[in-house]
Design a protein around this motif. Structure first.
Motif, PDB file in Angstrom:
ATOM      1  N   ALA A 162       0.823  -1.207   0.000  1.00 19.45           N
ATOM      2  CA  ALA A 162       0.000   0.000   0.000  1.00 19.45           C
ATOM      3  C   ALA A 162       0.860   1.261   0.000  1.00 19.45           C
ATOM      4  O   ALA A 162       0.569   2.223  -0.730  1.00 19.45           O
ATOM      5  CB  ALA A 162      -0.929  -0.012   1.210  1.00 19.45           C
ATOM      6  N   ILE A 163       1.912   1.276   0.817  1.00 20.80           N
ATOM      7  CA  ILE A 163       2.796   2.445   0.871  1.00 20.80           C
ATOM      8  C   ILE A 163       3.476   2.656  -0.478  1.00 20.80           C
ATOM      9  O   ILE A 163       3.563   3.788  -0.987  1.00 20.80           O
ATOM     10  CB  ILE A 163       3.840   2.274   1.984  1.00 20.80           C
ATOM     11  CG1 ILE A 163       3.154   2.253   3.353  1.00 20.80           C
ATOM     12  CG2 ILE A 163       4.879   3.382   1.932  1.00 20.80           C
ATOM     13  CD1 ILE A 163       4.087   1.922   4.498  1.00 20.80           C
ATOM     14  N   ALA A 164       3.961   1.568  -1.067  1.00 24.36           N
ATOM     15  CA  ALA A 164       4.620   1.666  -2.376  1.00 24.36           C
ATOM     16  C   ALA A 164       3.663   2.198  -3.433  1.00 24.36           C
ATOM     17  O   ALA A 164       4.027   3.052  -4.258  1.00 24.36           O
ATOM     18  CB  ALA A 164       5.173   0.301  -2.788  1.00 24.36           C
ATOM     19  N   ALA A 165       2.428   1.701  -3.437  1.00 27.63           N
ATOM     20  CA  ALA A 165       1.443   2.165  -4.408  1.00 27.63           C
ATOM     21  C   ALA A 165       1.146   3.650  -4.232  1.00 27.63           C
ATOM     22  O   ALA A 165       1.012   4.396  -5.211  1.00 27.63           O
ATOM     23  CB  ALA A 165       0.157   1.347  -4.284  1.00 27.63           C
ATOM     24  N   HIS A 166       1.042   4.093  -2.971  1.00 25.50           N
ATOM     25  CA  HIS A 166       0.757   5.508  -2.693  1.00 25.50           C
ATOM     26  C   HIS A 166       1.852   6.406  -3.251  1.00 25.50           C
ATOM     27  O   HIS A 166       1.572   7.388  -3.967  1.00 25.50           O
ATOM     28  CB  HIS A 166       0.606   5.710  -1.187  1.00 25.50           C
ATOM     29  CG  HIS A 166       0.686   7.141  -0.752  1.00 25.50           C
ATOM     30  ND1 HIS A 166      -0.101   8.135  -1.305  1.00 25.50           N
ATOM     31  CD2 HIS A 166       1.470   7.750   0.192  1.00 25.50           C
ATOM     32  CE1 HIS A 166       0.185   9.300  -0.722  1.00 25.50           C
ATOM     33  NE2 HIS A 166       1.134   9.087   0.179  1.00 25.50           N
ATOM     34  N   TRP A 167       3.094   6.077  -2.950  1.00 21.60           N
ATOM     35  CA  TRP A 167       4.176   6.953  -3.392  1.00 21.60           C
ATOM     36  C   TRP A 167       4.445   6.830  -4.881  1.00 21.60           C
ATOM     37  O   TRP A 167       4.848   7.814  -5.533  1.00 21.60           O
ATOM     38  CB  TRP A 167       5.441   6.667  -2.581  1.00 21.60           C
ATOM     39  CG  TRP A 167       5.302   7.112  -1.160  1.00 21.60           C
ATOM     40  CD1 TRP A 167       5.177   6.335  -0.047  1.00 21.60           C
ATOM     41  CD2 TRP A 167       5.217   8.466  -0.699  1.00 21.60           C
ATOM     42  NE1 TRP A 167       5.028   7.102   1.084  1.00 21.60           N
ATOM     43  CE2 TRP A 167       5.050   8.427   0.712  1.00 21.60           C
ATOM     44  CE3 TRP A 167       5.266   9.704  -1.338  1.00 21.60           C
ATOM     45  CZ2 TRP A 167       4.937   9.576   1.476  1.00 21.60           C
ATOM     46  CZ3 TRP A 167       5.146  10.857  -0.559  1.00 21.60           C
ATOM     47  CH2 TRP A 167       4.995  10.777   0.813  1.00 21.60           C
ATOM     48  N   MET A 168       4.212   5.676  -5.465  1.00 25.69           N
ATOM     49  CA  MET A 168       4.334   5.564  -6.919  1.00 25.69           C
ATOM     50  C   MET A 168       3.244   6.360  -7.622  1.00 25.69           C
ATOM     51  O   MET A 168       3.491   6.982  -8.666  1.00 25.69           O
ATOM     52  CB  MET A 168       4.273   4.081  -7.344  1.00 25.69           C
ATOM     53  CG  MET A 168       5.554   3.325  -7.111  1.00 25.69           C
ATOM     54  SD  MET A 168       5.557   1.690  -7.893  1.00 25.69           S
ATOM     55  CE  MET A 168       4.232   0.879  -6.998  1.00 25.69           C
ATOM     56  N   PHE A 169       2.037   6.353  -7.070  1.00 23.13           N
ATOM     57  CA  PHE A 169       0.973   7.146  -7.675  1.00 23.13           C
ATOM     58  C   PHE A 169       1.274   8.636  -7.518  1.00 23.13           C
ATOM     59  O   PHE A 169       0.995   9.427  -8.435  1.00 23.13           O
ATOM     60  CB  PHE A 169      -0.380   6.822  -7.038  1.00 23.13           C
ATOM     61  CG  PHE A 169      -1.535   7.507  -7.710  1.00 23.13           C
ATOM     62  CD1 PHE A 169      -2.132   6.949  -8.838  1.00 23.13           C
ATOM     63  CD2 PHE A 169      -2.026   8.721  -7.234  1.00 23.13           C
ATOM     64  CE1 PHE A 169      -3.183   7.585  -9.473  1.00 23.13           C
ATOM     65  CE2 PHE A 169      -3.076   9.364  -7.856  1.00 23.13           C
ATOM     66  CZ  PHE A 169      -3.659   8.798  -8.984  1.00 23.13           C
ATOM     67  N   THR A 170       1.834   9.017  -6.377  1.00 24.44           N
ATOM     68  CA  THR A 170       2.224  10.419  -6.190  1.00 24.44           C
ATOM     69  C   THR A 170       3.256  10.836  -7.225  1.00 24.44           C
ATOM     70  O   THR A 170       3.158  11.921  -7.833  1.00 24.44           O
ATOM     71  CB  THR A 170       2.789  10.624  -4.766  1.00 24.44           C
ATOM     72  OG1 THR A 170       1.807  10.250  -3.801  1.00 24.44           O
ATOM     73  CG2 THR A 170       3.191  12.069  -4.561  1.00 24.44           C
ATOM     74  N   LEU A 171       4.246   9.973  -7.469  1.00 21.16           N
ATOM     75  CA  LEU A 171       5.250  10.245  -8.481  1.00 21.16           C
ATOM     76  C   LEU A 171       4.631  10.287  -9.869  1.00 21.16           C
ATOM     77  O   LEU A 171       4.958  11.168 -10.694  1.00 21.16           O
ATOM     78  CB  LEU A 171       6.350   9.175  -8.428  1.00 21.16           C
ATOM     79  CG  LEU A 171       7.482   9.293  -9.456  1.00 21.16           C
ATOM     80  CD1 LEU A 171       8.241  10.604  -9.262  1.00 21.16           C
ATOM     81  CD2 LEU A 171       8.429   8.108  -9.349  1.00 21.16           C
ATOM     82  N   PHE A 172       3.721   9.360 -10.140  1.00 25.88           N
ATOM     83  CA  PHE A 172       3.031   9.337 -11.437  1.00 25.88           C
ATOM     84  C   PHE A 172       2.254  10.633 -11.657  1.00 25.88           C
ATOM     85  O   PHE A 172       2.245  11.195 -12.766  1.00 25.88           O
ATOM     86  CB  PHE A 172       2.089   8.129 -11.495  1.00 25.88           C
ATOM     87  CG  PHE A 172       1.155   8.123 -12.680  1.00 25.88           C
ATOM     88  CD1 PHE A 172       1.618   7.750 -13.926  1.00 25.88           C
ATOM     89  CD2 PHE A 172      -0.159   8.517 -12.533  1.00 25.88           C
ATOM     90  CE1 PHE A 172       0.749   7.751 -15.030  1.00 25.88           C
ATOM     91  CE2 PHE A 172      -1.042   8.512 -13.616  1.00 25.88           C
ATOM     92  CZ  PHE A 172      -0.567   8.139 -14.872  1.00 25.88           C
ATOM     93  N   THR A 173       1.591  11.117 -10.621  1.00 23.96           N
ATOM     94  CA  THR A 173       0.812  12.359 -10.729  1.00 23.96           C
ATOM     95  C   THR A 173       1.722  13.542 -11.028  1.00 23.96           C
ATOM     96  O   THR A 173       1.392  14.410 -11.859  1.00 23.96           O
ATOM     97  CB  THR A 173       0.044  12.613  -9.425  1.00 23.96           C
ATOM     98  OG1 THR A 173      -0.800  11.498  -9.139  1.00 23.96           O
ATOM     99  CG2 THR A 173      -0.833  13.856  -9.543  1.00 23.96           C
ATOM    100  N   LEU A 174       2.894  13.580 -10.371  1.00 23.71           N
ATOM    101  CA  LEU A 174       3.828  14.671 -10.613  1.00 23.71           C
ATOM    102  C   LEU A 174       4.371  14.647 -12.044  1.00 23.71           C
ATOM    103  O   LEU A 174       4.475  15.692 -12.702  1.00 23.71           O
ATOM    104  CB  LEU A 174       4.989  14.598  -9.616  1.00 23.71           C
ATOM    105  CG  LEU A 174       4.631  14.863  -8.142  1.00 23.71           C
ATOM    106  CD1 LEU A 174       5.851  14.633  -7.259  1.00 23.71           C
ATOM    107  CD2 LEU A 174       4.135  16.302  -7.970  1.00 23.71           C
ATOM    108  N   VAL A 175       4.687  13.451 -12.525  1.00 23.63           N
ATOM    109  CA  VAL A 175       5.242  13.317 -13.879  1.00 23.63           C
ATOM    110  C   VAL A 175       4.170  13.611 -14.913  1.00 23.63           C
ATOM    111  O   VAL A 175       4.397  14.344 -15.898  1.00 23.63           O
ATOM    112  CB  VAL A 175       5.825  11.899 -14.083  1.00 23.63           C
ATOM    113  CG1 VAL A 175       6.239  11.700 -15.543  1.00 23.63           C
ATOM    114  CG2 VAL A 175       7.005  11.673 -13.167  1.00 23.63           C
ATOM    115  N   ALA A 176       2.974  13.058 -14.717  1.00 28.01           N
ATOM    116  CA  ALA A 176       1.889  13.258 -15.685  1.00 28.01           C
ATOM    117  C   ALA A 176       1.389  14.693 -15.688  1.00 28.01           C
ATOM    118  O   ALA A 176       0.938  15.212 -16.704  1.00 28.01           O
ATOM    119  CB  ALA A 176       0.737  12.311 -15.372  1.00 28.01           C
TER     120      ALA A 176
END
Length: 379
Positions: free
Chosen positions: A364-378
């Motif tokens: 869950a933690i990994a998914a949260h921070w990967m989605f945060t990174l994805f949002t920043l990049v996108a």
């Protein structure tokens, strides 16, 4: 306290447990809910899981019979060993549990030729490995049907990370308790030789069609055995997990129906809602109900999502986290005990549960921070 007989502790625990439930639900309602929940789980969950075990057991036995397992072992060995510290053949279990549910890994593990690739400590960690992908296809498809596409894919990656954590942590626990398992094979050479001799004789004497038919029927029969073995764990553990997770009926009253409860687990989780906000990025405290419910049954957890969407509590980050933790946990509290029991390592159940709890949180933690990174990049 050590002088108090264990029977006194047992009676006290039972009185406190059922007394608490009865005080809130009422004694007749509590008893009716326990029986109806267990009955519904038997009809709609256990038999469903048994059918999955039969089908996947048949498919797995066919793959073993005609060399697919050996091919996977040779092809994926460079990938599986450095990441999961497991033989390449384990990838077959990941595929089957992703397409079906957790117990599918046990249908494979019960095959001696499949088990022969593993050391004992690796073989025991199969329960954690397979559970991390349980009902993955169902979770992914459901999330996509709600209009989310990138988030479930991120969640799938998070589940893989959680699987690595859970599997390797379980292996460490096993080796610490039983160091000799590092060298002992999951299947003895004598048993493997008998199995291979038997199969070689069958191959020489029978046509391809007969071999295919026998493999499917023998694999399906082993699936029935596994389905029966998981009944106690599902009915006992899952019933009480759900009673401490779910609340009263639709009108706020108890009537003895199945899947009613006292909502103790969500109440406790809400007391530390800030932790979930920091770790998982949840913007609403109601969202903690999903991971808590996923402990008992991911199907029940998925049923919460339409309501979350309707109330506006959910976003892409929550979907990514739900996918990761839902797939990684996938009701493991209701199946881990039965799965390890069927493998013959019931005493290691607490270690497996602890390792997989950590794995789900990491997912869950990994998914949260990967989605945060994805949002920043996108963005």
């Amino acid at each position: 306290m050590k002088k108090i007989p264990s029977g006194i502790w047992c009676i006290t625990s039972v009185v406190v447990l059922f007394g608490y439930l009865a005080a809130i639900m009422g004694l007749p309602n509590m008893l009716n809910t326990i029986m109806k929940t267990a009955h519904d789980l038997l009809l709609n969950t256990v038999f469903y899981l048994m059918s999955i075990c039969v089908i996947t057991g048949a498919i797995g036995r066919v793959f073993v019979e005609f060399g697919v397992v050996t091919l996977l072992e040779r092809t994926l060995r460079p990938l599986m060993r450095p990441i999961f510290n497991l033989p390449g053949v384990t990838s077959l279990g990941a595929v089957m549990t992703f397409l079906s549910d957790n117990p599918a890994i046990i249908s494979l593990a019960n095959d001696k030729r499949f088990a022969s690739y593993f050391k004992k400590y690796q073989f025991i960690s199969l329960t954690n490995f397979g559970t991390a992908f349980g009902m993955g296809l169902l979770v992914m498809v459901f999330m996509a049907s709600q209009g989310y596409y990138a988030a479930p894919c991120i969640g799938l990656i998070g589940a893989c990370i959680g699987c690595v954590c859970s599997t390797r942590l379980m292996q460490r626990f096993v080796l610490k308790a039983y160091p000799q398992y590092a060298e002992e094979n999951a299947v003895s050479d004598e048993d493997l030789a008998k199995e291979e001799a038997k199969e070689e004789g069958n191959q020489n004497e029978k046509t391809v069609f007969i071999r295919l038919l026998n493999a499917m029927l023998d694999g399906g029969r082993s699936g029935v055995d596994v389905g029966i073995a998981i009944i106690p764990g599902v009915l006992i553990i899952s019933t009480f997990v759900m009673m401490f997770t779910f609340g009263a009926g639709a009108e706020g009253a108890y009537d003895g129906s199945a899947y009613q409860g006292v909502e103790l687990l969500p109440w406790l989780a809400n007391k530390i809602g800030f932790v979930f906000d920091w770790l998982f990025g949840f913007q609403d405290p109601h969202l903690v109900a999903f991971p808590i419910t996923a402990l008992g049954a991911v199907g029940a957890a998925l049923s919460l999502i339409p309501g979350f969407i309707q109330h506006g509590w959910i976003d892409g980050n929550a979907i990514a986290v739900f996918t990761a933790i839902g797939m990684c946990w996938s009701g493991f509290l209701s199946t881990h005990t039965a799965m390890l029991d069927s493998l013959g390592y019931r005493d290691l159940t607490p270690k497996a549960i602890l390792a997989h709890t950590c794995g789900g949180i990491v997912a869950a933690i990994a998914a949260h921070w990967m989605f945060t990174l994805f949002t920043l990049v996108a963005g």
